[in-house]
Design a protein around this motif. Structure first.
Motif, mmCIF file in Angstrom:
data_model
loop_
_atom_site.group_PDB
_atom_site.id
_atom_site.type_symbol
_atom_site.label_atom_id
_atom_site.label_comp_id
_atom_site.label_asym_id
_atom_site.label_seq_id
_atom_site.Cartn_x
_atom_site.Cartn_y
_atom_site.Cartn_z
ATOM 1 N N ILE A 117 -7.980 -16.682 1.636
ATOM 2 C CA ILE A 117 -6.919 -15.712 1.905
ATOM 3 C C ILE A 117 -6.607 -15.014 0.599
ATOM 4 O O ILE A 117 -6.407 -15.666 -0.433
ATOM 5 C CB ILE A 117 -5.655 -16.395 2.467
ATOM 6 C CG1 ILE A 117 -5.953 -16.983 3.838
ATOM 7 C CG2 ILE A 117 -4.501 -15.407 2.545
ATOM 8 C CD1 ILE A 117 -4.808 -17.757 4.445
ATOM 9 N N TYR A 118 -6.582 -13.699 0.621
ATOM 10 C CA TYR A 118 -6.280 -12.891 -0.551
ATOM 11 C C TYR A 118 -4.931 -12.230 -0.335
ATOM 12 O O TYR A 118 -4.714 -11.589 0.695
ATOM 13 C CB TYR A 118 -7.371 -11.836 -0.777
ATOM 14 C CG TYR A 118 -8.734 -12.453 -0.953
ATOM 15 C CD1 TYR A 118 -9.144 -12.916 -2.192
ATOM 16 C CD2 TYR A 118 -9.587 -12.612 0.135
ATOM 17 C CE1 TYR A 118 -10.384 -13.514 -2.356
ATOM 18 C CE2 TYR A 118 -10.824 -13.201 -0.018
ATOM 19 C CZ TYR A 118 -11.224 -13.647 -1.262
ATOM 20 O OH TYR A 118 -12.451 -14.244 -1.417
ATOM 21 N N LEU A 119 -4.025 -12.399 -1.301
ATOM 22 C CA LEU A 119 -2.683 -11.830 -1.212
ATOM 23 C C LEU A 119 -2.490 -10.795 -2.309
ATOM 24 O O LEU A 119 -2.849 -11.034 -3.466
ATOM 25 C CB LEU A 119 -1.622 -12.926 -1.362
ATOM 26 C CG LEU A 119 -1.602 -14.002 -0.283
ATOM 27 C CD1 LEU A 119 -0.632 -15.107 -0.667
ATOM 28 C CD2 LEU A 119 -1.224 -13.403 1.048
ATOM 29 N N PHE A 120 -1.892 -9.660 -1.943
ATOM 30 C CA PHE A 120 -1.621 -8.590 -2.890
ATOM 31 C C PHE A 120 -0.205 -8.089 -2.679
ATOM 32 O O PHE A 120 0.190 -7.780 -1.557
ATOM 33 C CB PHE A 120 -2.596 -7.420 -2.692
ATOM 34 C CG PHE A 120 -4.037 -7.806 -2.868
ATOM 35 C CD1 PHE A 120 -4.606 -7.840 -4.118
ATOM 36 C CD2 PHE A 120 -4.815 -8.155 -1.773
ATOM 37 C CE1 PHE A 120 -5.926 -8.205 -4.291
ATOM 38 C CE2 PHE A 120 -6.127 -8.519 -1.927
ATOM 39 C CZ PHE A 120 -6.694 -8.540 -3.184
ATOM 40 N N SER A 121 0.541 -7.973 -3.766
ATOM 41 C CA SER A 121 1.903 -7.450 -3.692
ATOM 42 C C SER A 121 1.877 -5.932 -3.804
ATOM 43 O O SER A 121 0.867 -5.334 -4.170
ATOM 44 C CB SER A 121 2.759 -8.039 -4.818
ATOM 45 O OG SER A 121 2.336 -7.511 -6.059
ATOM 46 N N ALA A 122 3.010 -5.325 -3.522
ATOM 47 C CA ALA A 122 3.129 -3.872 -3.654
ATOM 48 C C ALA A 122 2.910 -3.454 -5.108
ATOM 49 O O ALA A 122 2.365 -2.380 -5.375
ATOM 50 C CB ALA A 122 4.493 -3.409 -3.164
ATOM 51 N N GLU A 179 7.064 -8.882 0.419
ATOM 52 C CA GLU A 179 5.997 -8.497 1.337
ATOM 53 C C GLU A 179 4.672 -8.525 0.594
ATOM 54 O O GLU A 179 4.583 -8.070 -0.544
ATOM 55 C CB GLU A 179 6.239 -7.089 1.888
ATOM 56 C CG GLU A 179 7.421 -6.999 2.801
ATOM 57 C CD GLU A 179 7.576 -5.602 3.384
ATOM 58 O OE1 GLU A 179 6.965 -4.655 2.855
ATOM 59 O OE2 GLU A 179 8.313 -5.477 4.359
ATOM 60 N N TYR A 180 3.664 -9.058 1.243
ATOM 61 C CA TYR A 180 2.338 -9.155 0.667
ATOM 62 C C TYR A 180 1.314 -8.677 1.678
ATOM 63 O O TYR A 180 1.448 -8.914 2.872
ATOM 64 C CB TYR A 180 2.003 -10.603 0.299
ATOM 65 C CG TYR A 180 2.888 -11.163 -0.781
ATOM 66 C CD1 TYR A 180 2.594 -10.940 -2.112
ATOM 67 C CD2 TYR A 180 4.014 -11.900 -0.461
ATOM 68 C CE1 TYR A 180 3.411 -11.440 -3.108
ATOM 69 C CE2 TYR A 180 4.834 -12.407 -1.450
ATOM 70 C CZ TYR A 180 4.525 -12.170 -2.773
ATOM 71 O OH TYR A 180 5.333 -12.661 -3.756
ATOM 72 N N LEU A 181 0.278 -8.036 1.184
ATOM 73 C CA LEU A 181 -0.880 -7.731 2.008
ATOM 74 C C LEU A 181 -1.725 -8.988 2.037
ATOM 75 O O LEU A 181 -2.055 -9.550 0.987
ATOM 76 C CB LEU A 181 -1.674 -6.571 1.403
ATOM 77 C CG LEU A 181 -3.016 -6.288 2.069
ATOM 78 C CD1 LEU A 181 -2.788 -5.704 3.454
ATOM 79 C CD2 LEU A 181 -3.836 -5.349 1.225
#
Length: 133
Positions: A109-114, A99-101
């Motif tokens: 597009i900016y993706l961030f992991s938990a 899951e990514y934010l």
């Protein structure tokens, strides 16, 4: 509000670099290719850990907008009007769910992991939507 890298991550990366060097010393006597590969991977792990130590805050938000980390240690400030959507992106590969934010600005597009956020992406989306209103 700020979301930052979990402190255990850079420590784990540094421990991995040390373990790699110890194993290389123990098991590759005189093999220059193994030494070179171990040095390259070890340096990569150290640089990766340094990024976590130098730029621990990956995402910050307030009523005016959000600040995201770009590249190795850069930051970009985005107004809420620039943000098209904030959502959780889920992928399943080889039986593993990730899951990514995802923050979509139209141009990027900016993706961030938990792990990067130190929180579940669903929780961050909820808090960001509260700030955005």
């Amino acid at each position: 509000m700020q979301w930052r890298v979990k402190p255990v991550l850079p420590v784990t990366k540094l421990m991995g670099a040390v373990a790699l060097i110890v194993l290389t010393v123990a098991f590759s006597s005189g093999d220059s290719i193994r030494w070179a590969l171990a040095a390259l991977v070890g340096c990569g792990l150290v640089v990766w850990a340094l990024r976590d130590l130098l730029v621990p805050v990956r995402l910050a938000a307030d009523a005016d907008g959000i600040t995201v980390v770009t590249g190795f240690a850069g930051r970009r400030r985005l107004r809420w009007s620039d943000v098209e959507s904030v959502r959780v992106e889920q992928t399943v590969r080889r039986g593993l769910r990730s899951e990514y934010l995802e923050i979509d600005t139209g141009d990027a597009i900016y993706l961030f992991s938990a792990h990067e956020l130190g929180a579940l992406p669903e929780d961050v989306v909820t808090e960001l939507s509260d700030l955005r209103v």
